[in-house]
Design a protein around this motif. Structure first.
Motif, PDB file in Angstrom:
ATOM      1  N   ALA A   1      21.170  35.289  37.934  1.00 58.09           N
ATOM      2  CA  ALA A   1      20.258  36.442  38.295  1.00 58.09           C
ATOM      3  C   ALA A   1      20.936  37.711  38.361  1.00 58.09           C
ATOM      4  O   ALA A   1      20.059  38.648  38.182  1.00 58.09           O
ATOM      5  CB  ALA A   1      19.857  36.116  39.607  1.00 58.09           C
ATOM      6  N   ALA A   2      22.403  37.866  38.478  1.00 54.04           N
ATOM      7  CA  ALA A   2      22.893  39.097  38.603  1.00 54.04           C
ATOM      8  C   ALA A   2      23.539  39.345  36.980  1.00 54.04           C
ATOM      9  O   ALA A   2      24.096  40.640  36.890  1.00 54.04           O
ATOM     10  CB  ALA A   2      24.259  39.272  39.405  1.00 54.04           C
ATOM     11  N   GLY A   3      23.243  38.502  36.118  1.00 57.80           N
ATOM     12  CA  GLY A   3      23.740  38.707  34.697  1.00 57.80           C
ATOM     13  C   GLY A   3      25.100  38.828  34.562  1.00 57.80           C
ATOM     14  O   GLY A   3      25.770  39.476  33.626  1.00 57.80           O
ATOM     15  N   VAL A   4      25.945  37.985  35.288  1.00 55.45           N
ATOM     16  CA  VAL A   4      27.210  37.828  35.284  1.00 55.45           C
ATOM     17  C   VAL A   4      27.692  36.494  35.064  1.00 55.45           C
ATOM     18  O   VAL A   4      26.770  35.686  35.062  1.00 55.45           O
ATOM     19  CB  VAL A   4      27.984  38.367  36.376  1.00 55.45           C
ATOM     20  N   ASP A   5      29.013  36.149  34.683  1.00 54.70           N
ATOM     21  CA  ASP A   5      29.407  34.726  34.412  1.00 54.70           C
ATOM     22  C   ASP A   5      29.877  34.292  35.854  1.00 54.70           C
ATOM     23  O   ASP A   5      30.430  34.998  36.824  1.00 54.70           O
ATOM     24  CB  ASP A   5      30.846  34.842  33.678  1.00 54.70           C
ATOM     25  N   ALA A   6      29.664  32.766  36.242  1.00 56.95           N
ATOM     26  CA  ALA A   6      30.051  32.315  37.467  1.00 56.95           C
ATOM     27  C   ALA A   6      31.452  32.516  37.808  1.00 56.95           C
ATOM     28  O   ALA A   6      31.759  32.596  38.967  1.00 56.95           O
ATOM     29  CB  ALA A   6      29.628  30.703  37.428  1.00 56.95           C
ATOM     30  N   GLN A   7      32.264  32.431  36.977  1.00 56.48           N
ATOM     31  CA  GLN A   7      33.600  32.574  37.310  1.00 56.48           C
ATOM     32  C   GLN A   7      34.051  34.050  37.706  1.00 56.48           C
ATOM     33  O   GLN A   7      34.840  34.190  38.251  1.00 56.48           O
ATOM     34  CB  GLN A   7      34.542  32.050  35.919  1.00 56.48           C
ATOM     35  N   TRP A   8      33.346  35.075  37.299  1.00 61.93           N
ATOM     36  CA  TRP A   8      33.584  36.344  37.368  1.00 61.93           C
ATOM     37  C   TRP A   8      33.275  36.455  38.771  1.00 61.93           C
ATOM     38  O   TRP A   8      33.976  37.250  39.731  1.00 61.93           O
ATOM     39  CB  TRP A   8      32.579  37.258  36.518  1.00 61.93           C
ATOM     40  N   ILE A   9      32.049  35.840  39.467  1.00 58.43           N
ATOM     41  CA  ILE A   9      32.199  35.950  40.812  1.00 58.43           C
ATOM     42  C   ILE A   9      33.255  35.229  41.715  1.00 58.43           C
ATOM     43  O   ILE A   9      33.705  36.101  42.442  1.00 58.43           O
ATOM     44  CB  ILE A   9      31.013  35.125  41.238  1.00 58.43           C
ATOM     45  N   GLU A  10      33.659  34.270  41.222  1.00 65.50           N
ATOM     46  CA  GLU A  10      34.664  33.426  41.917  1.00 65.50           C
ATOM     47  C   GLU A  10      36.001  34.320  41.950  1.00 65.50           C
ATOM     48  O   GLU A  10      36.780  34.564  42.809  1.00 65.50           O
ATOM     49  CB  GLU A  10      35.156  32.149  41.391  1.00 65.50           C
ATOM     50  N   GLN A  11      36.400  34.836  40.924  1.00 69.50           N
ATOM     51  CA  GLN A  11      37.374  35.632  40.570  1.00 69.50           C
ATOM     52  C   GLN A  11      37.427  37.006  41.445  1.00 69.50           C
ATOM     53  O   GLN A  11      38.629  37.320  41.949  1.00 69.50           O
ATOM     54  CB  GLN A  11      37.687  35.999  39.102  1.00 69.50           C
ATOM     55  N   ARG A  12      36.319  37.638  41.498  1.00 70.67           N
ATOM     56  CA  ARG A  12      36.248  38.924  42.069  1.00 70.67           C
ATOM     57  C   ARG A  12      36.327  38.712  43.480  1.00 70.67           C
ATOM     58  O   ARG A  12      37.038  39.557  44.375  1.00 70.67           O
ATOM     59  CB  ARG A  12      34.855  39.765  41.690  1.00 70.67           C
ATOM     60  N   VAL A  13      35.385  37.791  44.066  1.00 70.48           N
ATOM     61  CA  VAL A  13      35.325  37.770  45.641  1.00 70.48           C
ATOM     62  C   VAL A  13      35.501  36.550  46.400  1.00 70.48           C
ATOM     63  O   VAL A  13      35.774  36.356  47.445  1.00 70.48           O
ATOM     64  CB  VAL A  13      33.844  38.196  45.914  1.00 70.48           C
ATOM     65  N   GLY A  14      35.820  35.425  45.534  1.00 72.49           N
ATOM     66  CA  GLY A  14      36.190  34.204  45.956  1.00 72.49           C
ATOM     67  C   GLY A  14      35.168  33.295  46.424  1.00 72.49           C
ATOM     68  O   GLY A  14      35.647  32.106  47.027  1.00 72.49           O
ATOM     69  N   ILE A  15      34.168  33.490  46.395  1.00 74.84           N
ATOM     70  CA  ILE A  15      32.780  32.806  46.576  1.00 74.84           C
ATOM     71  C   ILE A  15      32.526  31.772  45.539  1.00 74.84           C
ATOM     72  O   ILE A  15      32.548  31.953  44.426  1.00 74.84           O
ATOM     73  CB  ILE A  15      31.798  33.677  46.905  1.00 74.84           C
ATOM     74  N   HIS A  16      32.340  30.529  45.992  1.00 70.25           N
ATOM     75  CA  HIS A  16      31.971  29.398  45.131  1.00 70.25           C
ATOM     76  C   HIS A  16      30.479  29.116  45.372  1.00 70.25           C
ATOM     77  O   HIS A  16      29.688  28.900  44.382  1.00 70.25           O
ATOM     78  CB  HIS A  16      32.649  27.987  45.690  1.00 70.25           C
TER      79      HIS A  16
END
Length: 333
Positions: free
Chosen positions: A47-62
């Motif tokens: 939905a945000a147009g990013v990679d799932a790994q990008w979210i985890e690396q940036r904020v730690g959310i799974h």
């Protein structure tokens, strides 16, 4: 009312000679509600147009949870409130005041707390909302503590409930993958010995624009990097102040429950405290940032999983939009 009595860690009893007035107050019970719908990183990232790994690396959310259907701010608050009352061995008739910490009600009127009171079965209780965003629970807990110690109320139900998914755009990478929903509650009751210690709090309204609701869209916008720098550079005095007001040192803490903003901020703050053997809440990894609900949800999770025990001194620390912050040491029920 059959509210169980707490046991106190030896390191906390020294505070009886400190500045905390008597009689005191304590957290007699905790409750939590997590929405049914789990949103994994893959969906949030798409939905945000990013990679799932990008979210985890940036904020730690799974993953995070989003409220749907009837899981309103009020409905989730009622679920959490009922569980807190049950945990304390109390009933609706024992509640004198309900404080709802939230910034995500769909409308400024009516307030949410009065509806929570009615649905819990205590319609005569006073009810009001507190909006200090992500530090809302800590602010509301301080108010509840003061009401009990002043004799204005005997039992205060402090509830934090947020439906942040209504206030962010799923397409905004700075907020959509981060914010989520949930509720948690604490029953504040009288105590012969202090179980909630004086709050260290404040605000920096000069930076209020860093987190706000954009009028044109009705969605939250956040200057994440600037908020990160403020949090990791300006807030340690509040941590020190809360411990001093409790009569203990940071090294005597058994657990640290900061606002679950993101994992990097949490780890930096925990490292700065540096207490040996201190457990740190990292609820953000599976719950996301639930704003005012994040501190009590993290506290509840540590207790539920047996990572803290009755009598343990715990530092609660909320910070966020406003910019506001509040920290206090409490004793685990």
């Amino acid at each position: 009312m059959n509210v169980h009595q707490e046991s106190f860690a030896d390191v906390v009893t020294i505070a009886a000679n400190g500045p905390f007035p008597r009689p005191g107050s304590r957290i007699a019970g905790l409750g939590a509600y997590r929405p049914v719908t789990v949103v994994p990183n893959a969906l949030a990232a798409d939905a945000a147009g990013v990679d799932a790994q990008w979210i985890e690396q940036r904020v730690g959310i799974h993953e995070r949870r989003h409220a749907t259907g009837g899981e309103s701010v009020v409905a989730m608050a009622v679920e959490a409130g009922n569980k807190a009352l049950a945990d304390a061995g109390a009933g609706p008739g024992d509640v004198d005041v309900i404080i709802l910490a939230t910034c995500s009600m769909p409308s400024p009127m009516p307030n949410g707390a009065a509806s929570v009171a009615a649905l819990l079965g205590c319609p005569a209780a006073a009810g009001f909302d507190v909006n200090a965003a992500c530090s809302g629970f800590s602010h509301a807990l301080a108010v509840g503590d003061a009401l009990v110690r002043a004799g204005t109320a005997r039992n205060v139900l402090v509830v934090a409930s947020e439906r942040m998914s209504d206030w962010v755009s799923a397409r905004d990478r700075n907020t959509g993958p981060i914010f989520a929903d949930g509720a948690a509650a604490a029953l504040v009751s009288p105590s012969e010995r202090p179980g909630i210690f004086p709050v260290a709090w404040g605000s920096d309204g000069r930076r209020a624009g860093l987190i706000n609701i954009r009028p044109e869209t009705g969605h939250m916008e956040m200057a994440g990097r600037k908020v990160y720098r403020w949090t990791t550079s300006a807030l340690m005095p509040a941590v020190q102040g809360a411990c001093e007001r409790a009569g203990i040192t940071p090294q005597q803490l058994k657990a640290f429950v900061p606002h679950q903003a993101n994992l990097r901020i949490i780890d930096i703050l925990a490292q700065a405290i540096g207490a040996p053997g201190m457990v740190t809440a990292r609820d953000v990894t599976s719950a996301g940032n639930t704003c005012a609900a994040s501190v009590p949800l993290g506290f509840h999770a540590l207790r539920r999983h047996g990572q803290i025990h009755s009598g343990d001194p715990v530092l609660l620390f909320g910070f966020g939009a406003g910019l506001t912050y509040a920290a206090q040491v409490v004793i685990t029920p």
